[in-house]
Design a protein around this motif. Structure first.
Motif, mmCIF file in Angstrom:
data_model
loop_
_atom_site.group_PDB
_atom_site.id
_atom_site.type_symbol
_atom_site.label_atom_id
_atom_site.label_comp_id
_atom_site.label_asym_id
_atom_site.label_seq_id
_atom_site.Cartn_x
_atom_site.Cartn_y
_atom_site.Cartn_z
ATOM 1 N N SER A 1 0.642 -6.842 -3.395
ATOM 2 C CA SER A 1 0.427 -6.165 -4.672
ATOM 3 C C SER A 1 0.204 -4.690 -4.402
ATOM 4 C CB SER A 1 -0.771 -6.743 -5.386
ATOM 5 O OG SER A 1 -1.916 -6.645 -4.581
ATOM 6 N N GLN A 2 0.710 -3.846 -5.280
ATOM 7 C CA GLN A 2 0.600 -2.417 -5.087
ATOM 8 C C GLN A 2 -0.853 -1.991 -5.202
ATOM 9 O OE1 GLN A 2 3.815 -3.108 -5.821
ATOM 10 N NE2 GLN A 2 4.655 -1.705 -4.331
ATOM 11 N N PHE A 88 5.637 9.109 -2.721
ATOM 12 C CA PHE A 88 4.849 7.889 -2.695
ATOM 13 C C PHE A 88 3.472 8.185 -2.121
ATOM 14 C CE2 PHE A 88 8.162 4.686 -3.412
ATOM 15 C CZ PHE A 88 9.304 5.426 -3.163
ATOM 16 N N GLU A 92 -4.551 3.184 3.319
ATOM 17 C CA GLU A 92 -4.997 2.314 4.406
ATOM 18 C C GLU A 92 -6.387 1.821 4.020
ATOM 19 O OE1 GLU A 92 -5.176 4.004 8.392
ATOM 20 O OE2 GLU A 92 -6.853 2.674 8.848
ATOM 21 N N SER A 97 -7.560 -1.185 8.560
ATOM 22 C CA SER A 97 -6.404 -2.037 8.314
ATOM 23 C C SER A 97 -5.208 -1.573 9.138
ATOM 24 C CB SER A 97 -6.040 -1.996 6.829
ATOM 25 O OG SER A 97 -4.835 -2.679 6.600
ATOM 26 N N GLU A 98 -4.402 -2.535 9.534
ATOM 27 C CA GLU A 98 -3.188 -2.200 10.281
ATOM 28 C C GLU A 98 -2.038 -1.876 9.349
ATOM 29 O OE1 GLU A 98 -3.705 -5.223 14.037
ATOM 30 O OE2 GLU A 98 -3.323 -6.068 12.061
ATOM 31 N N LYS A 99 -2.259 -2.044 8.056
ATOM 32 C CA LYS A 99 -1.170 -1.917 7.099
ATOM 33 C C LYS A 99 -1.439 -0.786 6.118
ATOM 34 C CE LYS A 99 -2.049 -6.185 5.999
ATOM 35 N NZ LYS A 99 -1.996 -7.536 5.374
ATOM 36 N N LEU A 100 -0.340 -0.248 5.575
ATOM 37 C CA LEU A 100 -0.417 0.665 4.451
ATOM 38 C C LEU A 100 0.086 -0.072 3.223
ATOM 39 C CD1 LEU A 100 1.042 4.015 5.851
ATOM 40 C CD2 LEU A 100 -1.358 3.424 5.456
ATOM 41 N N PHE A 102 1.800 0.786 -0.336
ATOM 42 C CA PHE A 102 2.481 1.874 -1.017
ATOM 43 C C PHE A 102 2.480 1.679 -2.530
ATOM 44 C CE2 PHE A 102 4.516 4.423 2.270
ATOM 45 C CZ PHE A 102 4.337 3.610 3.396
ATOM 46 N N GLY A 103 2.439 2.810 -3.234
ATOM 47 C CA GLY A 103 2.669 2.785 -4.660
ATOM 48 C C GLY A 103 4.151 2.669 -4.949
ATOM 49 N N LYS A 104 4.481 2.632 -6.231
ATOM 50 C CA LYS A 104 5.879 2.459 -6.621
ATOM 51 C C LYS A 104 6.667 3.760 -6.557
ATOM 52 C CE LYS A 104 4.849 -1.471 -9.584
ATOM 53 N NZ LYS A 104 4.902 -2.046 -10.944
ATOM 54 N N TYR B 31 2.889 -0.621 17.014
ATOM 55 C CA TYR B 31 3.068 -1.228 15.703
ATOM 56 C C TYR B 31 4.457 -0.968 15.143
ATOM 57 C CZ TYR B 31 -1.950 -2.131 15.331
ATOM 58 O OH TYR B 31 -3.216 -2.601 15.524
ATOM 59 N N TYR B 33 6.973 -2.253 11.585
ATOM 60 C CA TYR B 33 6.881 -2.844 10.253
ATOM 61 C C TYR B 33 8.271 -3.019 9.651
ATOM 62 C CZ TYR B 33 2.084 -1.058 10.690
ATOM 63 O OH TYR B 33 0.813 -0.781 11.131
ATOM 64 N N TYR B 35 9.848 -3.366 5.757
ATOM 65 C CA TYR B 35 9.629 -3.275 4.317
ATOM 66 C C TYR B 35 10.950 -3.530 3.600
ATOM 67 C CZ TYR B 35 5.371 -0.516 5.393
ATOM 68 O OH TYR B 35 4.153 -0.066 5.859
ATOM 69 N N HIS B 41 9.649 -1.677 -7.821
ATOM 70 C CA HIS B 41 8.644 -2.316 -6.963
ATOM 71 C C HIS B 41 8.166 -1.410 -5.838
ATOM 72 C CE1 HIS B 41 8.827 -6.400 -8.628
ATOM 73 N NE2 HIS B 41 10.107 -6.160 -8.811
ATOM 74 N N GLY B 42 8.823 -0.325 -5.637
ATOM 75 C CA GLY B 42 8.423 0.532 -4.537
ATOM 76 C C GLY B 42 8.701 -0.139 -3.204
ATOM 77 N N LEU B 43 7.827 0.119 -2.252
ATOM 78 C CA LEU B 43 7.976 -0.422 -0.906
ATOM 79 C C LEU B 43 7.013 -1.594 -0.731
ATOM 80 C CD1 LEU B 43 9.874 1.491 0.653
ATOM 81 C CD2 LEU B 43 8.001 1.938 2.199
ATOM 82 N N GLU B 59 3.227 -8.853 2.423
ATOM 83 C CA GLU B 59 3.117 -9.256 1.024
ATOM 84 C C GLU B 59 4.243 -10.185 0.564
ATOM 85 O OE1 GLU B 59 3.347 -5.785 -1.401
ATOM 86 O OE2 GLU B 59 3.356 -6.878 -3.289
ATOM 87 N N ARG B 94 4.413 3.076 13.849
ATOM 88 C CA ARG B 94 3.137 3.711 13.529
ATOM 89 C C ARG B 94 2.562 4.391 14.761
ATOM 90 N NH1 ARG B 94 -2.418 0.278 12.440
ATOM 91 N NH2 ARG B 94 -3.780 1.832 13.363
ATOM 92 N N ASN B 98 -2.128 5.846 12.132
ATOM 93 C CA ASN B 98 -1.551 5.066 11.044
ATOM 94 C C ASN B 98 -0.600 5.858 10.162
ATOM 95 O OD1 ASN B 98 -0.916 2.704 9.817
ATOM 96 N ND2 ASN B 98 -2.719 2.590 8.533
ATOM 97 N N GLN B 100 3.078 6.523 9.422
ATOM 98 C CA GLN B 100 4.246 5.716 9.733
ATOM 99 C C GLN B 100 5.511 6.565 9.685
ATOM 100 O OE1 GLN B 100 4.338 1.934 7.695
ATOM 101 N NE2 GLN B 100 2.214 1.488 8.199
#
Lengths: 112, 111
Positions: A1-2, A88, A92, A97-100, A102-104, B31, B33, B35, B41-43, B59, B94, B98, B100
């Protein structure tokens, strides 16, 4: 989810004007980042602001972060036609967190 | 583009066929990734890797698998492609902070 939500979703301005884009997010963060994407290309990192910072500058870019409002803004001063792109925000999560997330994204058009 | 390439850059395939996309980096980053980017929906994160043979779901991981047998390569496999997997796929690496760095993308069309 964004996590991030950019606002406005689209902005059209004239060359030389300033462009302001906003990002709101929902949960606690470690940092917030802004990326640019030119049409048909991958995203390019612009700037990172940590949760303990309030403002950061990089060239014509100025980023602010308000953690109490869970929001950030990206200001591009003296815009150029080459700034036309999608922008965008990405967050984090706190706790390393290991992840980002992103927004739309939002589309900026700078007219010559 | 920060030493990251993707192949193929474009692919058209048919529903039900397997597809593998490759991401290659020359930066030796731990790292990596995958996407997908879709209008509206973006990324969205599919899978990521935090080391050789170490991967985790993102996700939107259903219908996708990944493998990382060496540091420089991260493969994304669609075991049986569906039309809903038509998308633009981006790989990213990454650095320590962090931030990217993204590859040029692969445009996949599933007919």
């Amino acid at each position: 989810s964004q996590q991030g939500e950019e606002d406005p979703q689209a902005l059209s301005i004239q060359e030389g004007e300033n462009a302001t884009m906003n990002c709101s997010y929902k949960t606690s963060i470690n940092n917030l980042q802004w990326y640019r994407q030119n049409s048909g290309r991958g995203l390019v990192h612009l700037i990172l602001i940590r949760s303990n910072e309030r403002e950061k500058h990089s060239g014509r870019l100025r980023v602010t972060l308000d953690t109490s409002k869970k929001s950030s803004s990206l200001l591009i001063t003296a815009s150029r036609a080459a700034d036309t792109a999608s922008y965008f925000c990405a967050t984090e999560g706190s706790g390393g967190s290991e992840k980002l997330v992103f927004g739309k994204g939002m589309k900026l058009t700078v007219n010559p | 583009d920060a030493g990251i390439t993707q192949s193929p850059r474009h692919k058209v395939t048919e529903t039900g066929t397997p597809v593998t996309l490759r991401c290659h980096q020359t930066e030796n980053h731990r790292y990596m990734y995958w996407y997908r980017q879709d209008p509206g929906h973006g990324l969205r994160l599919i899978h990521y890797s935090y080391g050789v043979k170490d991967t985790d779901k993102g996700e939107v991981s259903d219908g996708y698998s990944v493998s990382r047998s060496k540091t420089e390569d991260f493969l994304l496999t669609l075991e049986s492609a569906t039309s809903s997997q038509t998308s633009v796929y981006f790989c990213a690496i990454r650095d320590g902070v962090n931030e990217q760095f993204f590859g040029p993308g692969t445009r996949l069309t599933v007919l």
